[in-house]
Design an enzyme around this catalytic site. Structure first.
Site, PDB file in Angstrom:
ATOM      1  CE  LYS A  94       1.090   1.629   4.037  1.00 33.23           C
ATOM      2  NZ  LYS A  94       1.611   3.008   4.183  1.00 33.23           N
ATOM      3  CE1 TYR A 183      -1.540   0.171   7.160  1.00 30.67           C
ATOM      4  CE2 TYR A 183      -0.024   2.021   7.217  1.00 30.67           C
ATOM      5  CZ  TYR A 183      -0.270   0.669   7.039  1.00 30.67           C
ATOM      6  OH  TYR A 183       0.770  -0.173   6.748  1.00 30.67           O
TER       7      TYR A 183
END
Length: 326
Positions: A94, A183
């Site tokens: 990510k 996140y």
């Protein structure tokens, strides 16, 4: 046995190896580094049989079935597409790419070559995230989502001393949003889908990346607030507020404790144990999908990854954060 190659030899790859050691049907078969010295050093340390200093040679090799990409964000799209075009499954760190256009190209390539592409967003694959999903109905009508990930970066001390490391370079599509803010954002998209409106503020460093930011997102009947920073710390919990009570979750990046505090004052503890390293769960999901012949995760879906990056693009536009990839 799924044979996986590693692209990138940094600390996150070391963490991945801790998790991969518990996946029985997986073998770490190769590693790529820009220099043969680093590739050989890493391979020797982890008993990896094959080393590459050319991504093209690695992509066309019959020594691997899949790759894990853990290079700077700005390189994700081109590197992933190269491997996908050679029929290799890709687990990519990510954020999946630098912007939504790149993510779209990645998914189109994966579909064209009928291979798996999955974002390595570990938080949504951990046992306690499933607990969150399964118990969300107990909150009644959801009204507010709040997530904070503020973590003072050790690299910021060097930045203040005039040493600009990769974490603070826009040419690598880095900064607070891409490193920490996602996140907060990805679980929101996973739980509630695409927001109706997005508004953001943030602070930019002289290097050209953001140091911190705050985002408000509007949904039908509820809203969300996100805070993230690489220049300050916060210990605030992650909250989902409903009309019956509030769910408290520790660590938005790796949910560890989950409880509901109801309006009458009673508390229900929902936490489940996580006996294995946190990155085991994403590796097991990836290998299971390959074994089943799947080309998309039911958890870290194309929709979730694309929408997260689409919203991140909107946030960057609001705060004036531009990457060369744009």
């Amino acid at each position: 046995m799924i044979r996986i190659g590693l692209v990138g030899t940094n600390w996150i790859t070391e963490r991945l190896l801790d998790g991969a050691a518990h996946v029985q049907s997986l073998k770490i078969a190769a590693v790529y580094s820009r220099t043969s010295e680093r590739a050989e050093e890493f391979a020797s340390k982890h008993n990896i049989p094959h080393q590459f200093t050319s991504l093209e040679e690695m992509a066309s090799s019959d020594k691997i079935d899949a790759v894990y990409i853990a290079t700077p964000n700005s390189l994700h799209a081109d590197q992933a597409i190269l491997f996908l075009q050679h029929g290799k499954h890709v687990l990519c760190e990510k954020p999946l790419a630098a912007n939504a256009k790149e993510v779209q190209r990645m998914f189109e390539t994966a579909k064209q070559h009928n291979v798996l592409l999955m974002e390595a967003m570990k938080s949504t694959l951990l046992p306690n995230f499933k607990v969150i999903q399964e118990n969300l109905h107990k909150l009644g009508t959801i009204r507010k989502y709040f997530a904070s990930f503020c973590q003072y970066s050790s690299r910021y001390d060097q930045y203040k001393d005039g040493i600009v490391l990769n974490a603070f370079k826009p040419e690598f599509a880095n900064g607070a949003l891409m490193d920490l803010g996602v996140y907060c954002l990805y679980p929101l998209i996973s739980l509630f889908g695409e927001p109706l409106e997005v508004k953001a503020t943030g602070s930019l460093l002289e290097s050209g990346v953001d140091s911190s930011g705050s985002v408000t997102l509007k949904y039908e009947g509820k809203d969300a607030v996100l805070m993230y920073s690489k220049v300050s710390n916060s210990s605030l919990p992650w909250e989902i507020q409903g009309e019956n009570g509030v769910m408290h979750i520790t660590k938005v990046s790796s949910p560890e404790q989950v409880e509901i505090q109801y309006n009458d004052g009673t508390v229900e503890t929902l936490t489940v144990e996580m006996p294995l390293p946190s990155m085991y769960y994403e590796m097991q999901e990836f290998v299971d999908l390959i074994d089943l012949g799947k080309t998309e995760s039911n958890v870290n879906t194309y929709f979730n990854s694309y929408t997260t990056m689409k919203v991140a693009d909107t946030i960057r536009k609001d705060i004036g954060l531009v990457f060369p990839n744009d």
